[in-house]
Design an enzyme around this catalytic site. Structure first.
Site, PDB file in Angstrom:
ATOM      1  N   SER A  27       4.159   1.944   2.327  1.00 18.23           N
ATOM      2  CA  SER A  27       4.374   0.665   3.014  1.00 18.23           C
ATOM      3  C   SER A  27       5.840   0.268   3.063  1.00 18.23           C
ATOM      4  CB  SER A  27       3.584  -0.440   2.310  1.00 18.23           C
ATOM      5  OG  SER A  27       4.045  -0.606   0.973  1.00 18.23           O
ATOM      6  N   GLY A  28       6.674   0.890   2.218  1.00 18.02           N
ATOM      7  CA  GLY A  28       8.075   0.503   2.112  1.00 18.02           C
ATOM      8  C   GLY A  28       8.349  -0.397   0.926  1.00 18.02           C
ATOM      9  N   THR A  60       8.002   5.140 -14.175  1.00 18.65           N
ATOM     10  CA  THR A  60       6.828   5.240 -15.031  1.00 18.65           C
ATOM     11  C   THR A  60       5.973   6.456 -14.727  1.00 18.65           C
ATOM     12  OG1 THR A  60       5.571   3.841 -13.511  1.00 18.65           O
ATOM     13  CG2 THR A  60       6.715   2.735 -15.323  1.00 18.65           C
ATOM     14  N   HIS A  88      12.998   9.625  -4.084  1.00 18.76           N
ATOM     15  CA  HIS A  88      13.340   8.364  -4.740  1.00 18.76           C
ATOM     16  C   HIS A  88      14.723   8.461  -5.381  1.00 18.76           C
ATOM     17  CE1 HIS A  88       9.710   5.639  -4.854  1.00 18.76           C
ATOM     18  NE2 HIS A  88       9.229   6.715  -4.254  1.00 18.76           N
ATOM     19  N   GLY A 133       0.817  -1.202   0.000  1.00 21.52           N
ATOM     20  CA  GLY A 133       0.000   0.000   0.000  1.00 21.52           C
ATOM     21  C   GLY A 133       0.851   1.252   0.000  1.00 21.52           C
TER      22      GLY A 133
END
Length: 434
Positions: free
Chosen positions: A254-255, A275, A292, A251
């Site tokens: 969530s990692g 993406t 990220h 989810g």
């Protein structure tokens, strides 16, 4: 050549003295680890662990035959205990080689932090590489130059003397948890291949001990053994079977992305397939993308695209460092399938009910079928991330329910082609398959 691990932990050991963390509290039995030290054929001792004579005795060994003690890293803290009768510890200068009377040859390998790595060769030609805590070999390129060993300027496999020999090592001992990029460099240079026994040492409380530690190590092709274990260098040992295709579900927050990135951190030439693209004027999205990017190793390449099929069918740019022939293609990390599906549904007009019934449904099926077919046939190592949305609140709109249903179908079809499927909940990865 026999190697006995008198200790396998970080310099402070595991558990760390006075540390109340959960990892230290659970480090009992075989998961309790003294500072890493190696006893090679009873004659060569690399690094010192507290109470080395007692540690050797517990392992069924004796230090009476030790003729050389070498240190790999600066030892901070209390003075080291050197048992009576042992020679004084020393270090070998980078690039220098030491020949012992019992037939062992030791070459000092430059590392990228203060300290020295050691390549040890036995009388039968078996070879191991040992790196100090937190260290990677210096002088190595990003996988293109393939240079290893720092000041000695030697190459693995490509010349006559790669780090004291040619081809991959039989055994490599290094800080896998703390420096997965060091293992990636060794793989890129050809010093580690699929048959190399990669052993994690210098273990501390950064990863919970027990099953979680061993799961994470197995995911990158490494393992850990208890203190006192004796290994025969060059003897066949079943290395962890690495899945070619892995799907990581979870989810929001969530990692799942961290788990996916961790699984490829010890591999070279990774292609990160984003993406999501960019969204002009969306500061929150820009911050997410930035976080990220900051997590990714600098050696990874990023490709922003939703055209996944050509990437999955491409052989990739890598070549074998020994023969020059095409080798395993660069691994792909796809993050994520939910954003890919959103893009494709935009392109086929799936959000509009009339367009959906008039041909959008068929067009989407064709695109997802093509993706699943490419995953089934790919020769690349692939780790893909996707959202698990079927357990939440039922969307209030037909378009929302359509997306939920189609993502569930895509996850099921993609996962059916993967050797391993994981579900991440609260940062904990649960194996659904593999």
């Amino acid at each position: 050549m026999d190697v006995t691990l008198l200790g396998t932990g970080a310099p402070q050991g595991l558990p760390q003295p006075g540390c109340p963390c959960a990892a230290c509290a659970n480090a009992v039995g075989d998961e309790a680890r003294a500072a890493t030290a190696l006893l090679v054929d009873g004659a060569l001792l690399i690094d010192l662990t507290p109470g080395p004579a007692f540690a050797a005795a517990r392992a069924g060994q004796s230090l009476a035959g030790v003729r050389q003690v070498l240190l790999s890293h600066p030892h901070d803290g209390p003075a080291m205990e050197v048992p009576a009768g042992l020679p004084q510890p020393g270090r070998v200068a980078d690039g220098r080689e030491l020949a012992l009377l019992d037939g062992h040859r030791v070459r000092a390998i430059a590392v990228d932090i203060p300290g020295t790595g050691y390549e040890i060769s036995g009388a039968e030609g078996e070879r191991l590489l040992y790196l100090p805590p937190g260290a990677g070999p210096s002088g190595m390129g990003d996988g293109n130059g393939r240079t290893v060993g720092g000041g000695n300027g030697r190459t693995v496999g490509g010349g006559d003397e790669g780090m004291g020999g040619t081809g991959p090592y039989d055994l490599v001992l290094l800080d896998v948890v703390g420096r997965p990029d060091a293992l990636a460099k060794l793989r890129a240079s050809g010093a580690v291949d699929a048959a190399t026994d990669v052993l994690a040492v210098h273990l501390d409380h950064s990863v919970p001990p027990g099953p979680e530690l061993h799961r994470r190590l197995a995911a990158v092709g490494a393992r850990a053994v208890p203190d006192g274990s004796t290994l025969v260098v060059g003897e066949f040992h079943a290395v962890p079977d690495l899945p070619r295709r892995t799907l990581v579900l979870g989810g929001a927050r969530s990692g799942k992305s961290v788990e996916a990135e961790r699984r490829l951190a010890a591999f070279p030439d990774v292609v990160y397939v984003a993406t999501g693209g960019t969204r002009d004027g969306d500061e929150d999205w820009a911050q997410r993308v930035s976080l990220h990017r900051e997590r990714r190793p600098s050696s990874w390449r990023t490709v922003e695209t939703c055209d996944l099929v050509p990437l999955l069918t491409s052989a990739g740019p890598r070549a074998d460092p020994v023969s020059g022939r095409p080798a395993e293609a660069s691994p792909l990390l796809i993050d994520c399938l939910a954003l890919w599906l959103t893009h494709v549904m935009d392109e086929v007009g799936a959000w509009d009910d009339a367009t959906w019934e008039a041909g959008g449904r068929r067009a989407l099926r064709e695109r997802t079928d093509a993706l699943v077919t490419a995953v089934r046939a790919t020769r690349r190592r692939v780790v893909a991330v996707s959202n698990e949305v079927g357990s939440g609140v039922v969307p209030a709109t037909p378009a929302g329910r359509r997306f939920r249903d189609e993502l569930g179908r895509l996850n099921a079809a993609f996962g059916a082609e993967c050797e391993q499927v994981l579900l991440v909940v609260a940062g904990q990865a649960l194996a659904l398959r593999g």
